[in-house]
Design an enzyme around this catalytic site. Sequence first.
Site, PDB file in Angstrom:
ATOM      1  N   LYS A  78       0.870  -1.178   0.000  1.00 39.43           N
ATOM      2  CA  LYS A  78       0.000   0.000   0.000  1.00 39.43           C
ATOM      3  C   LYS A  78       0.905   1.225   0.000  1.00 39.43           C
ATOM      4  O   LYS A  78       1.936   1.236   0.693  1.00 39.43           O
ATOM      5  CB  LYS A  78      -0.899  -0.024   1.249  1.00 39.43           C
ATOM      6  CG  LYS A  78      -1.896   1.122   1.319  1.00 39.43           C
ATOM      7  CD  LYS A  78      -2.833   0.966   2.525  1.00 39.43           C
ATOM      8  CE  LYS A  78      -3.870   2.088   2.598  1.00 39.43           C
ATOM      9  NZ  LYS A  78      -4.804   1.940   3.734  1.00 39.43           N
ATOM     10  N   SER A 153      -9.895   2.111   2.854  1.00 35.14           N
ATOM     11  CA  SER A 153      -9.018   2.901   2.008  1.00 35.14           C
ATOM     12  C   SER A 153      -7.999   2.064   1.243  1.00 35.14           C
ATOM     13  O   SER A 153      -7.367   2.568   0.325  1.00 35.14           O
ATOM     14  CB  SER A 153      -8.272   3.915   2.877  1.00 35.14           C
ATOM     15  OG  SER A 153      -7.385   3.231   3.761  1.00 35.14           O
ATOM     16  N   SER A 177     -10.133  -0.338   7.051  1.00 33.79           N
ATOM     17  CA  SER A 177      -9.593  -0.274   5.684  1.00 33.79           C
ATOM     18  C   SER A 177      -8.880  -1.516   5.173  1.00 33.79           C
ATOM     19  O   SER A 177      -8.491  -1.551   4.014  1.00 33.79           O
ATOM     20  CB  SER A 177      -8.638   0.900   5.570  1.00 33.79           C
ATOM     21  OG  SER A 177      -9.383   2.067   5.414  1.00 33.79           O
TER      22      SER A 177
HETATM   23  N1  GLN Z   1     -13.303   4.533   6.446  1.00 33.92           N
HETATM   24  C1  GLN Z   1     -12.610   4.943   7.621  1.00 33.92           C
HETATM   25  C2  GLN Z   1     -12.157   6.379   7.471  1.00 33.92           C
HETATM   26  O1  GLN Z   1     -12.333   6.928   6.423  1.00 33.92           O
HETATM   27  C3  GLN Z   1     -11.452   4.040   7.905  1.00 33.92           C
HETATM   28  C4  GLN Z   1     -10.287   4.272   7.056  1.00 33.92           C
HETATM   29  C5  GLN Z   1      -9.129   3.410   7.431  1.00 33.92           C
HETATM   30  O2  GLN Z   1      -9.284   2.381   8.074  1.00 33.92           O
HETATM   31  N2  GLN Z   1      -7.949   3.839   7.024  1.00 33.92           N
HETATM   32  O3  GLN Z   1     -11.643   6.946   8.374  1.00 33.92           O
END
Ligand code: GLN
Length: 486
Positions: A78, A153, A177
């Site tokens: 990532k 994400s 995410s």
């Molecule tokens: N969807 C959540 C956010 O936007 C989690 C994102 C994540 O786990 N990086 O904060």
Amino acid sequence: MSIHTKTLPQLAAGLRAREFSAVELARHFLDRIAAHGPALNALVSVTADTALEQAAAADRTLAAGLGGPLTGIPLVHKDIFCTQGVRTTCGSRMLDNFVAPYDATVVAKLKGAGMVMLGKANMDEFAMGSSNETSFYGPVKNPWNPGLVPGGSSGGSAAVVAARLAPVATATDTGGSIRQPAALCGLTGLKPTYGRVSRYGMIAFASSLDQGGMMTASAEDAALVLQGMAGFDPRDSTSVERPVPDYAAALGQPLKGLTIGLLKEFFDKGLDPDMERSVREALAVYQQLGATLKEVSLPSIGLSVPAYYVVAPAECSSNLARFDGVRFGYRCKDPRDLMDLYKRSRGEGFGAEVKRRIMTGTYVLSAGYYDAYYLKAQQVRRLIANDFERAFGEVDVIMGPTTPTPAFGLGDKTSDPVTMYLNDIYTIGANLAGLPALSIPCGPVRQLPAGLQIIGRHFDEERLLNVAHVYQRETDWHTKVPAAYE
Ligand code: GLN
């Protein structure tokens, strides 16, 4: 069987038996990335030259009869993990030109284990999002249907593994995410216990919640990768000094005597009825395997989304203060003075969702509102952690859906942030409590992948992986690949 649908142990055996070399393996996946990566918009960078060098080194190790289960296995990181000499963008214009002078601990450890990096995966900007639509580099498409989101994400990581452009991708999970995109793309995704995997060199979003992990096809593959990633790191002050067990050796234990908690609050009216059916079918498999189901309740879990969307923005507003146009990344053209430099660099460098979080975070931390919002959210976080602790007094693992619905259309939820935030309703609790959790594919919902979430006690990754593995021995959902990528 094609090479890209092999499991990690099969790939390792193939390398050792000289059915293919690590260089051939890397080339095979690089060709797949060249053929499919652009349409899915799954990668920000492809590092073919270094991949082939690393693969040649892996071949030398293998020829000497050395190396381990990960030697010569390709992966994609990532783009939140710093990689020495290779651009690390974090999905943001702010870091579009950032080349880290060092490797994140996760990157260094997996490199040390002989893994071959093919490139860096697209992601939501600074990991803020649930659909991978906030990236500066554009949205990632779901390999099961390019009109749908892959989840966020870590959507690029999920698309890469779902389309079998690499057998492994690293990912991070602050509020879901890893698990959420794994669920929407039909993968196994593990978020380890907070502190199990070093955060050093993993660009910070919300430091008390962020945790690195991985996406793979199966729990068995995940166990091998976790083995390579986990462990104490003196450079991460929240890394926990605790021995790393042999995760693969723990696989295959019978489930007789296992008590599975069903979270009453996760089977609520927000859950798609087809999704509920799919999850309940998976639970029936567990019963056949000898596990007992028991309903548990976490009375405060309903407050997890509001608590998270105070704590995470608060921490992000502080973490992202370092991107000021002076020390890192983007700097605006011809600033008039210092104030103009700060304002325009941040104004032009960050996207809309990141700005929304910074503004929310700054607000809840400001003197007049700190007690009312931030402190309250921290108190709620403690209540949620206590709820989980009580539940784990009665059950060994907690199971439920990973997401309320299967993948939704690109653009469907981008105009309404609160609707988007509600996608995280089942995943955020584990982050607030620091617990390990994984998502595995269960029966499809309207021809799309669905995820079964399994949450465990702190540092109980061995059990989580075993519970997932035993299910995957009985079922074949985790072996399904979208037709276009078979
Ligand atoms: N969807 C959540 C956010 O936007 C989690 C994102 C994540 O786990 N990086 O904060």
